[in-house]
Design a protein around this motif. Structure first.
Motif, mmCIF file in Angstrom:
data_model
loop_
_atom_site.group_PDB
_atom_site.id
_atom_site.type_symbol
_atom_site.label_atom_id
_atom_site.label_comp_id
_atom_site.label_asym_id
_atom_site.label_seq_id
_atom_site.Cartn_x
_atom_site.Cartn_y
_atom_site.Cartn_z
ATOM 1 N N ARG A 1 22.293 -34.256 -16.313
ATOM 2 C CA ARG A 1 22.536 -32.823 -16.105
ATOM 3 C C ARG A 1 24.035 -32.551 -15.953
ATOM 4 O O ARG A 1 24.552 -31.569 -16.459
ATOM 5 C CB ARG A 1 21.772 -32.342 -14.880
ATOM 6 C CG ARG A 1 21.841 -30.866 -14.695
ATOM 7 C CD ARG A 1 20.996 -30.431 -13.542
ATOM 8 N NE ARG A 1 21.077 -28.995 -13.443
ATOM 9 C CZ ARG A 1 20.235 -28.242 -12.821
ATOM 10 N NH1 ARG A 1 19.199 -28.801 -12.215
ATOM 11 N NH2 ARG A 1 20.378 -26.945 -12.782
ATOM 12 N N GLN A 2 24.736 -33.438 -15.253
ATOM 13 C CA GLN A 2 26.179 -33.293 -15.094
ATOM 14 C C GLN A 2 26.896 -33.412 -16.435
ATOM 15 O O GLN A 2 27.850 -32.682 -16.701
ATOM 16 C CB GLN A 2 26.718 -34.337 -14.116
ATOM 17 C CG GLN A 2 26.307 -34.095 -12.685
ATOM 18 C CD GLN A 2 26.772 -35.197 -11.772
ATOM 19 O OE1 GLN A 2 27.045 -36.309 -12.218
ATOM 20 N NE2 GLN A 2 26.844 -34.901 -10.476
ATOM 21 N N ILE A 3 26.454 -34.323 -17.268
ATOM 22 C CA ILE A 3 27.064 -34.502 -18.590
ATOM 23 C C ILE A 3 26.853 -33.258 -19.441
ATOM 24 O O ILE A 3 27.773 -32.780 -20.103
ATOM 25 C CB ILE A 3 26.489 -35.763 -19.293
ATOM 26 C CG1 ILE A 3 26.950 -37.020 -18.544
ATOM 27 C CG2 ILE A 3 26.912 -35.817 -20.748
ATOM 28 C CD1 ILE A 3 26.316 -38.306 -19.032
ATOM 29 N N VAL A 4 25.663 -32.700 -19.403
ATOM 30 C CA VAL A 4 25.363 -31.488 -20.167
ATOM 31 C C VAL A 4 26.202 -30.321 -19.666
ATOM 32 O O VAL A 4 26.790 -29.571 -20.459
ATOM 33 C CB VAL A 4 23.849 -31.158 -20.098
ATOM 34 C CG1 VAL A 4 23.574 -29.784 -20.671
ATOM 35 C CG2 VAL A 4 23.038 -32.221 -20.813
#
Length: 81
Positions: A3-6
């Motif tokens: 989610r952080q990467i997205v």
């Protein structure tokens, strides 16, 4: 983690897009047919080249280090420098 990467990717893409748009807005170029380059005092049937390009030819100087100069030469120069 995913989610952080997205979220980071989306934020980065937004920032890059905004920067590109700001850069494009600052250059405001017109594309297409420039009517101010036409010499409408010449009849198209008599000399079509002069009719379409007359004022451009009158106003444009060929650089001293060139034997010819046209729109593609101008594009090349603008992309090299």
């Amino acid at each position: 983690m995913n989610r952080q990467i997205v979220l980071f990717s989306a934020l980065s893409l937004t920032i890059i897009t905004a920067c590109k748009q700001k850069k494009m807005d600052s250059k405001k170029e017109t594309h297409g047919i420039h009517l101010e380059y036409m010499d409408r005092s010449v009849k198209p049937g008599d000399d079509f080249f002069r009719y379409v390009n007359g004022h451009w030819v009158d106003k444009t100087e060929i650089p001293a280090d060139r034997t010819r100069w046209g729109s593609f030469d101008e594009l090349r120069q603008n992309t090299e420098y």
